[in-house]
Design an enzyme around this catalytic site. Structure first.
Site, short mmCIF file in Angstrom:
data_model
loop_
_atom_site.label_atom_id
_atom_site.label_comp_id
_atom_site.label_asym_id
_atom_site.label_seq_id
_atom_site.Cartn_x
_atom_site.Cartn_y
_atom_site.Cartn_z
N GLU A 98 -13.46 -4.95 -2.31
CA GLU A 98 -13.30 -4.83 -0.86
C GLU A 98 -14.64 -5.16 -0.25
OE1 GLU A 98 -12.03 -0.83 -0.36
OE2 GLU A 98 -10.11 -1.21 -1.30
N ASP A 150 0.86 -1.18 0.00
CA ASP A 150 0.00 0.00 0.00
C ASP A 150 0.90 1.23 0.00
OD1 ASP A 150 -2.19 -1.59 0.06
OD2 ASP A 150 -2.63 -1.32 2.18
#
Lengths: 277, 212
Positions: free
Chosen positions: A129, A10
C-alpha cells in the site's frame, strides 16, 4: 501476455465493505453473492482482503474462503493479518491458492523467506500500500493506517529478493476515488519488477483499465468499487432481498456515475486489442 | 444412481480443497488419501500437487503412496494428474536436484530457464491447443479449442512422444506439452479446477466415461 482482471472484495465481519482511501467503510452485502456473480461473469481471479485483521491481529477469512470455494473455480488470493506459517497453512487448507501479505512482511522478513520455501514462491504474494506525498512514494501498513519509513520502489526490489511470486500495489491516493490508475507509479514499478505485478486503486471506467494495460507492463488490474457498485445497483433495481446495508448513497449522489461490470470491461478491452481471457 | 468415487492423493496442502470441490461439482464423491491403501473401490485416482518435484517424490516414498499409485496405474484404471501431479508421472526431473519420478511416461521435466520463454515462472492464463483426437466428442473440441486455462509453473515436460501428447501451449517461443494422455491416464500441466467454467467442462469431459 494475457492480462488478468481481478476483483477485490474487502471483508469486515463477513460482510463485503467498500470505502474511500481505505477509510469510511460501507457495508455492501454478502461476499458469497458477489463472488458468485463475478465467477459467472468470467472474472480471472478474486482477492479477499480482511480489512480489519491486522488491527485485531487475526484473519477471519478461513471459513468464508472455504464456503466460497464451493462455487468459485478461479484462483483465490486471501490477505489481511497473515503473520506466521500457521496462518498461511490455515488459509490454504480452506481453499485459497495464494496469500497476500503486507504488514508481516515488513516486520518479519524471515517469515516471508520461510513461507516461500514451504509453500512455493507462486503461493506468496506481497501486498504493497503506497501513498504519494510531494512526489515521493512511501509504504503503509494496517490497511493504510500506519506509515512505514520505506521508499516504495526500494521495497519492490527487496521483496523480490525474498523470493515472492507476485506483487499487488495499491495506490492509497487513488483507491476508492475513481481517479484512474496512477500510471507513473505502475510504469516505474513494472520496470523494477521481474515478477507479475498487479495494479489496484482508482479504476472508474473501462478506459482506466485500458490505460494501465496499454501504458505500463502490469500483468493484471484489480477492480473493486466499479464492480461492486455496478452489481449493487443491479440488485437494487431488482429490489433483491439479498441486499443489505444502506442504499441511499447510490440514489442520492453521483460519486460513481460510471459503473461497469466484468462483461462490459472485457468486451471493451477486446475491442481495444488487449489480450484477455 | 450412486455417485462414482474419486480419491485425491494428499502430498501438499495446497489446493486439495479446490480439486475436491471441482470433482464434486462434476458429480463425484471424494475421499482424501493420505497413505498407502486399497483403491479397489475408487473410480478415479487424482494426483494433484503444488511445490517441488524432489519434495513430492520424497513424500510419496515416505508414505508408501508411491505403491498405491503404481498399483493403480498397472491396473489400467482412470487416473488424473494435475500440475506437479502431471510432472511426477515422468521419468525424472532436475528441479533442485536430479530426482526419479514415477516413470509412467518417458522423458524429462525441465526448467524454463534454458529456453526462449516469456516468463521463467509463469503464473496466469494461457491458451491450450488440444489434439483433434483428445476428445471423443467433436463439439467438446470446438468448445474448448484454444481456450485459456490457469497455469502456475517454472518447469515443463519435454515430451518427445507425439502419441501421448494431448495438447500444447506456448511460453514465449517455446512450444511445450500441456496435456499428456495414455490409455486411462490423463494429466494436465494447468489447473482445470481453477480454470473457470471451461476448466469444469474439461474435467467433465475427461471423466465422462466413468459416469456411463
Amino acid at each position: 501476455m494475457i492480462k488478468r482482471i481481478i476483483a477485490r472484495l474487502d471483508i469486515k465481519n463477513n460482510f463485503l465493505v467498500k470505502g474511500m482511501h481505505l477509510e469510511g467503510l460501507r457495508i455492501l452485502g454478502y461476499p458469497e453473492l458477489f463472488s458468485k456473480k463475478y465467477f459467472d461473469e468470467n472474472i480471472d481471479e478474486i482477492i479477499f482482503q480482511d480489512v480489519v485483521a491486522s488491527l485485531y491481529k487475526r484473519n477471519q477469512l478461513s471459513s468464508l474462503t472455504n464456503k466460497i470455494s464451493n462455487h468459485v473455480f478461479v484462483p483465490i488470493i486471501v490477505g489481511g493479518g497473515i503473520r506466521n506459517i500457521g496462518d498461511v497453512k490455515e488459509i490454504l487448507i480452506n481453499g485459497a491458492d495464494r496469500v497476500s501479505i503486507n504488514t508481516a512482511a515488513i516486520h518479519d522478513k524471515n517469515f516471508i523467506k520461510d513461507a516461500v520455501k514451504i509453500f512455493g514462491s507462486s503461493t506468496i504474494c506481497i501486498n504493497i500500500e503506497t501513498l504519494k506525498i510531494d512526489n515521493s512514494y512511501k509504504i503503509y501498513t494496517d490497511s493504510g493506517r500506519t506509515e512505514v519509513n520505506i521508499n516504495t520502489f526500494d521495497w519492490i526490489k527487496e521483496v523480490q529478493d525474498l523470493g515472492v511470486g507476485e506483487i499487488i500495489i495499491t495506490s492509497i491516493n487513488n483507491e476508492g476515488t475513481g481517479k484512474g490508475f496512477d500510471i507513473n507509479l505502475y510504469e516505474k514499478a513494472s520496470k523494477l519488477s521481474n515478477i507479475p505485478l498487479l495494479a489496484h486503486g482508482g479504476a472508474k471506467k473501462p478506459e482506466d483499465v485500458y490505460e494501465v494495460f496499454s501504458k505500463t507492463n502490469v500483468d493484471g488490474a484489480v477492480v473493486a468499487s466499479a464492480f461492486h457498485f455496478n452489481y449493487y445497483k443491479e440488485l437494487l433495481d431488482k429490489k433483491d432481498i439479498h441486499l443489505t446495508g444502506s442504499t441511499n448513497f447510490l440514489k442520492n449522489n453521483n460519486n460513481h456515475p460510471i459503473l461497469f461490470g466484468i462483461k462490459n470491461l472485457k468486451e471493451y478491452l477486446k475491442s481495444k486489442k488487449i489480450e484477455i481471457r | 444412481m450412486k455417485k462414482p468415487l474419486a480419491g485425491i492423493i494428499n502430498i501438499s496442502i495446497n489446493n486439495i480443497l479446490s480439486i475436491k470441490r471441482a470433482l464434486e461439482f462434476v458429480g463425484f464423491n471424494t475421499i482424501i488419501i493420505n497413505e498407502d491403501q486399497n483403491t479397489n473401490k475408487l473410480d478415479l485416482l487424482v494426483l494433484p500437487g503444488v511445490g517441488a518435484f524432489n519434495e513430492a517424490m520424497k513424500t510419496l516414498n515416505d508414505t508408501n503412496l508411491i505403491k498405491t499409485i503404481d498399483k493403480y496405474l498397472n491396473n489400467n484404471k482412470n487416473f488424473l494428474g494435475i500440475c506437479l501431479g502431471m510432472q511426477l508421472l515422468f521419468k525424472e526431473s532436475n528441479e533442485f536436484t536430479k530426482t526419479n519420478g514415477i516413470g509412467f511416461f518417458e522423458d524429462k521435466i525441465e526448467s524454463f530457464e534454458n529456453y526462449p520463454v516469456y516468463k521463467k515462472t509463469f503464473i496466469g492464463w494461457n491458451k491450450v491447443k488440444f489434439k483433434a483426437n483428445f476428445f471423443d466428442d467433436k463439439d467438446q473440441l470446438n468448445l474448448l479449442q484454444n481456450k485459456k486455462f490457469y497455469f502456475v509453473h517454472s518447469f515443463f515436460a519435454n515430451c518427445k512422444n507425439e502419441k501421448i501428447i494431448g495438447g500444447n501451449s506456448f511460453n514465449g517461443k517455446l512450444n511445450f506439452t500441456s496435456i499428456v494422455k495414455k490409455n486411462k491416464v490423463t494429466a494436465f500441466q494447468f489447473h482445470p479446477e481453477k480454470s473457470g467454467k471451461n476448466g469444469l467442462s474439461l474435467l467433465n469431459s475427461v471423466t465422462k466415461n466413468i459416469f456411463l
